[in-house]
Design a protein around this motif. Structure first.
Motif, PDB file in Angstrom:
ATOM      1  N   ALA A  68      14.551 -25.167  -3.964  1.00 24.36           N
ATOM      2  CA  ALA A  68      14.026 -26.408  -3.853  1.00 24.36           C
ATOM      3  C   ALA A  68      14.764 -27.153  -2.608  1.00 24.36           C
ATOM      4  N   ALA A  69      16.146 -26.596  -2.484  1.00 24.28           N
ATOM      5  CA  ALA A  69      17.038 -27.159  -1.631  1.00 24.28           C
ATOM      6  C   ALA A  69      16.447 -26.671  -0.065  1.00 24.28           C
ATOM      7  N   LEU A  93      23.814 -21.992  -1.253  1.00 25.62           N
ATOM      8  CA  LEU A  93      24.945 -21.955  -2.353  1.00 25.62           C
ATOM      9  C   LEU A  93      26.430 -22.205  -2.021  1.00 25.62           C
ATOM     10  N   LYS A  94      26.677 -22.040  -0.670  1.00 21.26           N
ATOM     11  CA  LYS A  94      27.865 -22.395  -0.097  1.00 21.26           C
ATOM     12  C   LYS A  94      28.189 -23.791   0.401  1.00 21.26           C
ATOM     13  N   ASP A  95      27.136 -24.508   1.029  1.00 22.26           N
ATOM     14  CA  ASP A  95      27.338 -25.698   1.365  1.00 22.26           C
ATOM     15  C   ASP A  95      27.013 -26.842   0.451  1.00 22.26           C
ATOM     16  N   GLY A  96      26.653 -26.471  -0.726  1.00 24.06           N
ATOM     17  CA  GLY A  96      26.608 -27.619  -1.663  1.00 24.06           C
ATOM     18  C   GLY A  96      25.137 -28.193  -1.883  1.00 24.06           C
ATOM     19  N   ARG A  97      24.201 -27.778  -1.204  1.00 22.52           N
ATOM     20  CA  ARG A  97      22.747 -28.358  -1.090  1.00 22.52           C
ATOM     21  C   ARG A  97      22.015 -27.891  -2.348  1.00 22.52           C
ATOM     22  N   ALA A  98      22.225 -26.700  -2.797  1.00 16.09           N
ATOM     23  CA  ALA A  98      21.882 -26.517  -4.187  1.00 16.09           C
ATOM     24  C   ALA A  98      22.388 -26.955  -5.315  1.00 16.09           C
ATOM     25  N   LEU A  99      23.609 -27.049  -5.175  1.00 17.78           N
ATOM     26  CA  LEU A  99      24.243 -27.974  -6.425  1.00 17.78           C
ATOM     27  C   LEU A  99      23.942 -29.254  -6.346  1.00 17.78           C
ATOM     28  N   GLU A 100      23.750 -29.973  -5.262  1.00 19.86           N
ATOM     29  CA  GLU A 100      23.140 -31.205  -5.189  1.00 19.86           C
ATOM     30  C   GLU A 100      21.691 -31.469  -5.812  1.00 19.86           C
ATOM     31  N   ASN A 102      23.749 -35.631 -18.516  1.00 23.36           N
ATOM     32  CA  ASN A 102      24.893 -36.241 -17.775  1.00 23.36           C
ATOM     33  C   ASN A 102      25.359 -35.517 -16.597  1.00 23.36           C
ATOM     34  N   PRO A 103      24.777 -36.224 -15.242  1.00 21.08           N
ATOM     35  CA  PRO A 103      25.072 -35.572 -13.792  1.00 21.08           C
ATOM     36  C   PRO A 103      26.479 -35.086 -13.806  1.00 21.08           C
ATOM     37  N   ARG A 104      27.572 -35.588 -14.354  1.00 21.11           N
ATOM     38  CA  ARG A 104      29.062 -35.214 -14.381  1.00 21.11           C
ATOM     39  C   ARG A 104      29.085 -33.648 -14.667  1.00 21.11           C
ATOM     40  N   VAL A 105      28.230 -33.241 -15.193  1.00 18.55           N
ATOM     41  CA  VAL A 105      28.209 -31.677 -15.476  1.00 18.55           C
ATOM     42  C   VAL A 105      28.493 -30.883 -14.114  1.00 18.55           C
ATOM     43  N   VAL A 106      28.071 -31.550 -13.320  1.00 19.46           N
ATOM     44  CA  VAL A 106      28.130 -30.883 -11.778  1.00 19.46           C
ATOM     45  C   VAL A 106      29.590 -30.939 -11.453  1.00 19.46           C
TER      46      VAL A 106
END
Ligand code: URA
Length: 435
Positions: A100-101, A300-307, A319-323
């Motif tokens: 998706a990122a 994966l490394k630059d945080g886009r997938a995490l976002e 709960n988005p704090r899970v991230v």
């Protein structure tokens, strides 16, 4: 037509007609065929199998048993993925946000735990507040807005598979090629995605224990996909030890978040990158796999997938704090017990099914239809294939809610480990690709 005759026919190894298969599936969905007759039918199929024609027919009947989820009002490419089921397989949680990122739409309907193998929906439900039953509008809106939504199989998508799958789970009739192929593809064909990548697991923790069966299943899946105009690729991937380090619902979400933070275990990260790269090529984001792999690693490394993962969790009321703080947002069982090596040498293999069964035994999976599960329990694998250990080293850790269950779980994990005195050959996580 009558069910007894159909069971007898399959029991005797004879080919069933379209009308007969329709009678079975429709009758079971309507509640006219009881569980005990359907169980006998499934067991007959388990031993006598369905041939390719019967499998295509069964797939079509199950795909048409409910609604078609039309995704055509979502702009852009929709690429789906599916795993045939493994132990520690939290890939969807990572791959969805990755693709998706990078511009694909990931509109995913996932399942619950099946036998010794976990289910994405159960895993996601360990995130406080996370809703896994979205209606069609919410599902489509979420994909348009976020690019990734993961929801449970709705009542209307291939309801025949939903009902039959639950019965197979408790009648030891899961690991049969034609039943797996028709189950997977009926769900995929009922959703309007453009292409799909199917992760066919092979090894002790997979439903397919050997490469020959796994290849057969992969070929069948790709054939069915192509017959229906869907670009389909199957990857044959290793399940001769649990994937990554964590097995169990909340523990796997923790590992998925760590991977999205850029520090996941190597085998798991490699698999996520490979699946994402194949999806990106099928979805025409990149023309070459090599470039797709590179970009997949980058997100994966630059945080886009995490976002993206965070946006998905927020959209689905979790709960988005899970991230940011998974250790405190997720709940882990409080009895934590070390498992120590009984021998010294190299870890040769880890029977993943036994580890999966240990988690089921701890309450993290189901032994009966609709059983509630305990998301907080699981097993952490500290030593993996190729690692050198001394007698008494901690090789795994058990997370249990019920102290009484620890001993049995420990025995299963100990039995899962096999040691040799010489270093075993390296086994790649990807065994092959069928396109
Ligand atoms: N995954 C499915 O969706 N169905 C099966 O039968 C096995 C794995």
């Amino acid at each position: 037509m009558n069910m007894l005759e159909i069971i007898r026919k399959k029991r005797d190894g004879l080919k069933l007609t379209e009308e007969e298969l329709k009678y079975v599936v429709e009758g079971y969905v309507k509640g006219e065929i009881p569980d005990y007759q359907m169980s006998a039918f499934l067991m007959a199929v388990f031993f006598k199998h369905l041939d390719e024609d019967e499998t295509y027919t069964l797939t079509e009947i199950m795909a048409r048993s409910g609604d078609y989820l039309d995704l055509s009002d979502i702009p852009g490419k929709k690429v789906d993925k599916h795993s045939t089921g493994g132990v520690g397989d939290k890939t969807t949680l990572v791959v969805g946000p990755m693709v998706a990122a990078l511009g694909l739409n990931f509109a995913k309907l996932s399942g619950r735990a099946l036998g010794h193998s976990g289910g994405t929906i159960d895993k996601l439900e360990s995130i406080p507040g996370f809703r896994t039953s979205l209606d069609r509008e919410e599902f489509v809106e979420g994909v348009k807005k976020v690019g990734v939504v993961i929801s449970g199989q709705t009542g209307n998508i291939a309801p025949a598979d939903k009902k039959i799958y639950a019965l197979r789970d408790v009648t030891a009739t899961v690991d049969e090629i034609s039943l797996i192929a028709s189950s997977i593809m009926s769900k995929k064909l009922a959703i309007g995605s453009d292409a799909m990548v199917i992760d066919v697991k092979v090894g002790s923790g997979a439903f397919m224990k050997n490469m020959e069966d796994a290849r057969k299943l992969a070929n069948l899946l790709v054939k069915i996909g192509k017959m229906h105009g869907r670009k389909t690729v199957a990857l044959l991937t290793d399940m001769d030890q649990p994937l990554g380090r964590m097995v169990g619902n909340a523990l796997e979400v923790l590992e998925a978040v760590e991977t999205l933070q850029g520090h996941g275990p190597e085998d798991f990260e490699t698999l996520c990158v490979e699946i994402a790269a194949n999806m990106l090529v099928l979805g025409e984001v990149y023309s070459k796999l090599e470039r797709a792999r590179m970009e997949a690693r980058k997100v994966l490394k630059d945080g886009r997938a995490l976002e993206k993962f965070k946006q998905m969790v927020e959209y689905q009321s979790g709960n988005p704090r899970v991230v940011d703080d998974p250790e405190n947002v997720l709940t882990f069982a409080s009895n934590i017990v070390d498992v120590r090596a009984q021998d010294e040498g190299f870890v040769h293999h880890i029977n993943a099914e036994k580890v999966g069964m240990a988690v089921v035994m701890l309450g993290g999976g189901r032994t009966k239809k609709d059983e509630r599960i305990d998301h907080s329990v699981g097993v952490e694998i500290l030593k993996k294939r190729g690692d050198k250990v001394k007698k008494g080293d901690v090789i795994a850790r058990i997370y249990a809610s019920d102290f009484q269950k620890i001993q049995k779980a420990r025995e299963l994990v100990e039995e899962a480990y096999h040691f040799t005195s010489t270093e075993p050959a390296k086994v790649p996580i990807i065994h092959g690709v069928i396109a």
